[in-house]
Design a protein around this motif. Structure first.
Motif, PDB file in Angstrom:
ATOM      1  N   GLU A 271      57.320  21.957  13.484  1.00  0.00           N
ATOM      2  CA  GLU A 271      56.253  21.465  14.197  1.00  0.00           C
ATOM      3  C   GLU A 271      55.366  22.381  15.472  1.00  0.00           C
ATOM      4  O   GLU A 271      55.810  24.457  14.922  1.00  0.00           O
ATOM      5  CB  GLU A 271      56.726  20.856  15.594  1.00  0.00           C
ATOM      6  N   GLY A 272      55.254  23.271  16.617  1.00  0.00           N
ATOM      7  CA  GLY A 272      54.023  23.770  17.663  1.00  0.00           C
ATOM      8  C   GLY A 272      53.010  24.264  16.877  1.00  0.00           C
ATOM      9  O   GLY A 272      52.551  23.595  16.377  1.00  0.00           O
ATOM     10  N   GLY A 273      53.018  26.020  17.084  1.00  0.00           N
ATOM     11  CA  GLY A 273      52.127  26.587  16.259  1.00  0.00           C
ATOM     12  C   GLY A 273      51.799  26.779  14.832  1.00  0.00           C
ATOM     13  O   GLY A 273      50.611  26.444  13.964  1.00  0.00           O
ATOM     14  N   VAL A 274      52.698  26.428  13.755  1.00  0.00           N
ATOM     15  CA  VAL A 274      53.240  26.342  12.736  1.00  0.00           C
ATOM     16  C   VAL A 274      51.905  25.002  11.698  1.00  0.00           C
ATOM     17  O   VAL A 274      51.226  25.754  10.998  1.00  0.00           O
ATOM     18  CB  VAL A 274      54.279  26.143  11.663  1.00  0.00           C
ATOM     19  N   PRO A 275      52.173  23.513  12.579  1.00  0.00           N
ATOM     20  CA  PRO A 275      51.253  22.968  10.839  1.00  0.00           C
ATOM     21  C   PRO A 275      50.103  23.514  11.244  1.00  0.00           C
ATOM     22  O   PRO A 275      49.235  23.612  10.115  1.00  0.00           O
ATOM     23  CB  PRO A 275      51.106  21.211  11.510  1.00  0.00           C
ATOM     24  N   ASN A 276      49.166  23.900  12.285  1.00  0.00           N
ATOM     25  CA  ASN A 276      47.703  24.511  12.514  1.00  0.00           C
ATOM     26  C   ASN A 276      47.686  25.543  11.773  1.00  0.00           C
ATOM     27  O   ASN A 276      46.764  25.459  10.873  1.00  0.00           O
ATOM     28  CB  ASN A 276      47.550  25.025  14.236  1.00  0.00           C
ATOM     29  N   ALA A 277      48.408  26.534  11.731  1.00  0.00           N
ATOM     30  CA  ALA A 277      48.320  28.226  10.759  1.00  0.00           C
ATOM     31  C   ALA A 277      48.556  27.472   9.706  1.00  0.00           C
ATOM     32  O   ALA A 277      47.923  27.837   8.383  1.00  0.00           O
ATOM     33  CB  ALA A 277      49.382  29.042  11.108  1.00  0.00           C
ATOM     34  N   LEU A 278      49.268  26.383   8.812  1.00  0.00           N
ATOM     35  CA  LEU A 278      49.335  26.044   7.820  1.00  0.00           C
ATOM     36  C   LEU A 278      48.310  25.052   7.190  1.00  0.00           C
ATOM     37  O   LEU A 278      48.321  25.433   5.685  1.00  0.00           O
ATOM     38  CB  LEU A 278      50.605  25.423   7.278  1.00  0.00           C
ATOM     39  N   ARG A 279      47.645  24.303   7.669  1.00  0.00           N
ATOM     40  CA  ARG A 279      46.385  23.605   7.493  1.00  0.00           C
ATOM     41  C   ARG A 279      45.002  24.722   7.873  1.00  0.00           C
ATOM     42  O   ARG A 279      44.626  24.988   6.854  1.00  0.00           O
ATOM     43  CB  ARG A 279      45.559  22.911   9.070  1.00  0.00           C
ATOM     44  N   GLN A 280      44.530  25.857   8.164  1.00  0.00           N
ATOM     45  CA  GLN A 280      43.830  26.747   7.687  1.00  0.00           C
ATOM     46  C   GLN A 280      44.783  28.015   6.568  1.00  0.00           C
ATOM     47  O   GLN A 280      43.401  27.904   6.033  1.00  0.00           O
ATOM     48  CB  GLN A 280      44.151  27.775   8.693  1.00  0.00           C
ATOM     49  N   LEU A 281      46.040  27.884   6.490  1.00  0.00           N
ATOM     50  CA  LEU A 281      46.384  28.171   5.247  1.00  0.00           C
ATOM     51  C   LEU A 281      45.367  27.220   3.952  1.00  0.00           C
ATOM     52  O   LEU A 281      44.973  28.223   3.111  1.00  0.00           O
ATOM     53  CB  LEU A 281      48.211  28.772   4.961  1.00  0.00           C
ATOM     54  N   ALA A 282      45.769  26.785   3.965  1.00  0.00           N
ATOM     55  CA  ALA A 282      45.725  25.519   2.864  1.00  0.00           C
ATOM     56  C   ALA A 282      44.021  25.572   2.195  1.00  0.00           C
ATOM     57  O   ALA A 282      43.705  25.872   1.193  1.00  0.00           O
ATOM     58  CB  ALA A 282      45.624  24.256   3.421  1.00  0.00           C
ATOM     59  N   ARG A 283      43.703  25.572   3.681  1.00  0.00           N
ATOM     60  CA  ARG A 283      42.087  25.859   3.542  1.00  0.00           C
ATOM     61  C   ARG A 283      41.201  27.264   3.019  1.00  0.00           C
ATOM     62  O   ARG A 283      40.440  27.370   2.267  1.00  0.00           O
ATOM     63  CB  ARG A 283      41.004  25.782   4.812  1.00  0.00           C
ATOM     64  N   ASP A 284      41.620  28.336   4.012  1.00  0.00           N
ATOM     65  CA  ASP A 284      41.511  29.779   3.115  1.00  0.00           C
ATOM     66  C   ASP A 284      42.251  30.301   2.721  1.00  0.00           C
ATOM     67  O   ASP A 284      43.204  31.461   3.200  1.00  0.00           O
ATOM     68  CB  ASP A 284      40.149  30.471   4.221  1.00  0.00           C
ATOM     69  N   PRO A 285      43.164  29.968   1.519  1.00  0.00           N
ATOM     70  CA  PRO A 285      44.161  30.699   0.829  1.00  0.00           C
ATOM     71  C   PRO A 285      44.088  32.731   0.808  1.00  0.00           C
ATOM     72  O   PRO A 285      44.702  33.197   1.178  1.00  0.00           O
ATOM     73  CB  PRO A 285      44.588  30.048  -0.511  1.00  0.00           C
ATOM     74  N   GLY A 286      42.690  32.729   0.268  1.00  0.00           N
ATOM     75  CA  GLY A 286      42.672  33.703  -0.130  1.00  0.00           C
ATOM     76  C   GLY A 286      42.362  34.673   1.439  1.00  0.00           C
ATOM     77  O   GLY A 286      42.575  36.384   1.736  1.00  0.00           O
ATOM     78  N   ALA A 287      42.629  34.462   2.803  1.00  0.00           N
ATOM     79  CA  ALA A 287      42.370  35.604   4.050  1.00  0.00           C
ATOM     80  C   ALA A 287      44.509  35.000   4.208  1.00  0.00           C
ATOM     81  O   ALA A 287      43.972  36.740   5.229  1.00  0.00           O
ATOM     82  CB  ALA A 287      42.383  34.483   5.435  1.00  0.00           C
ATOM     83  N   ALA A 288      45.146  35.037   3.354  1.00  0.00           N
ATOM     84  CA  ALA A 288      46.439  35.257   3.414  1.00  0.00           C
ATOM     85  C   ALA A 288      46.733  35.897   3.151  1.00  0.00           C
ATOM     86  O   ALA A 288      45.825  36.757   1.643  1.00  0.00           O
ATOM     87  CB  ALA A 288      47.582  34.604   3.049  1.00  0.00           C
ATOM     88  N   TYR A 289      47.489  37.167   3.114  1.00  0.00           N
ATOM     89  CA  TYR A 289      48.440  37.747   2.809  1.00  0.00           C
ATOM     90  C   TYR A 289      49.649  37.651   2.228  1.00  0.00           C
ATOM     91  O   TYR A 289      50.472  37.177   3.251  1.00  0.00           O
ATOM     92  CB  TYR A 289      48.780  39.196   4.090  1.00  0.00           C
TER      93      TYR A 289
END
Length: 410
Positions: A271-289
């Protein structure tokens, strides 16, 4: 004035070396437009070299995790003339909150405690460091995007280089600064599997568009569990980021799964800030290293007039915390040795490697030990890590740590 080119065009002449108007400037081709490549281009240009940078990506790209520039690297940024620009982007010291899996706080380390890291220290986003370097050279050094080296024919007095787009260049020096998956290394120093040492960990990082839920502004939260760590930083819109690392017995399989599946499986229960980060990752996988954590171990970093620098040569990994610092320092020292040795480029490269290799070995060894801090193997390791972090809040311990860290960074 030089120009930035895409898929074509040769480097434009930049004039002769200072004070040597009767001698044509030496020519360098640098493969890779990351921190190591851009810093090398800047340093060699300042010594009067004509430089061409070649980058396989179609345009600039970056990632959102933090890099530290302590001690020597801080001084190197000053010598390269980029310290003021980096100071303006310095994140500085921020509050760190260690959390449980449900996002609740275990304890807080105030910004003042982090000053144990010392005063000659910059903490910046990797993308900001790349941007500063790029802006410094973009009008003086040609950068050719969208291609990479395909073949290299080393000679005694020059290097012939063929690129994937069919163009060719001849240079006095070829620098492979094209990262852990280096094409230059594969062509001239052996296949990656011969020298790549897997540390059996994965790492993911991504910039966050908005402010993450559950993380106070100006602070970062860190969850440290058995074999995994998740950190989320809230520095406001466009300045926030997430970082993940975890142990994997089979990194190749994790890479095939991709960042979204792999990181969601490893951290989806938090929980905490992690779900927010994982949701963004799902929307834009190309932005991640997203990659496995590995080191490059080679007996030599140069051959004649060809040199490997940065992650293509050593890759100390994020666990060492000195990857960007060594890239800057390596580029600066390379310029010094080339200046000192004149036309004897192979001798300059040999001297450069001999001086830098002990530092790289030390950082690689520290990184291997550092896996227990980033992804602790047992709950006992987690407890020991937390005790060390708690100790940073005590003034006496903080002073002792500051002195020890300062010595380690000299």
């Amino acid at each position: 004035m030089a120009r930035v080119t895409n898929n074509g065009g040769s480097a434009q002449a930049h004039g002769d070396r200072p004070g040597r108007a009767d001698t044509p400037a030496k020519r360098a081709v640098i493969i890779g437009a990351g921190i190591a490549g851009l810093a090398t281009a800047l340093r060699l240009h300042r010594s009067g070299w004509r430089v061409l940078v070649v980058e396989r990506a179609p345009g600039r790209r970056s990632s959102g995790y933090l890099v530290n520039l302590p001690g020597q690297a801080y001084d190197t940024a000053g010598r390269l003339g980029i310290l003021p620009q980096l100071v303006a982007r310095d994140i500085g010291f921020f509050t760190s909150i260690l959390t449980r899996a449900d996002g609740s706080a275990k304890f807080t380390v105030p910004a003042a405690a982090a000053q144990a890291l010392g005063s000659r220290m910059l903490t910046v986003f990797r993308g900001d460091l790349e941007t500063v370097l790029y802006e410094e050279i973009s009008e003086i050094v040609p950068i050719r995007f969208g291609t990479t080296v395909r073949a290299v024919v080393p000679g005694r007095d020059e290097v012939d280089i063929e690129f994937a787009d069919g163009s060719r260049e001849t240079a006095d020096l070829l620098v492979g600064a094209d990262g852990v998956h280096s094409v230059v290394r594969g062509l001239l120093f052996g296949e990656a599997t011969d020298c790549r040492v897997e540390l059996k960990h994965m790492v993911g990082a991504l910039p966050l568009d908005g402010t993450p839920d559950g993380v106070p502004e100006g602070a970062g939260t860190t969850f440290i569990g058995v074999r995994r760590t998740a950190a989320v930083m809230n520095l406001g819109p466009g300045r926030s980021s997430a970082f993940f690392t975890y142990y994997s017995e089979d990194p190749e399989t994790e890479l095939k799964r991709g960042a979204v599946d792999a990181l969601t499986t490893a951290f989806g229960d938090l929980e905490g800030g992690v779900p927010n980060a994982l949701r963004q990752l799902a929307r834009d996988p190309g932005a991640a290293y997203f990659d496995s954590v590995s080191q490059i171990v080679l007996n030599r970093w140069s051959s004649g007039r060809v040199l490997l620098l940065g992650d293509s040569a050593w890759c100390v990994t994020v666990f060492a915390g000195h990857g960007a610092a060594l890239a800057l320092t390596g580029a600066d020292r390379l310029g010094d040795e080339l200046d000192a040795h004149g036309d004897d480029i192979p001798a300059a490269l040999a001297a450069w490697e001999a001086a830098l290799r002990p530092e790289v070995r030390k950082r690689q060894a520290l990184a291997r030990k550092g896996t227990a801090q980033f992804a602790p193997p047992t709950k006992a390791h987690i407890f020991a890590n937390e005790m060390m972090i708690r100790a940073m809040r005590l003034p006496g311990i903080r002073t002792m740590m500051q002195r020890a860290i300062a010595r380690a960074n000299e």
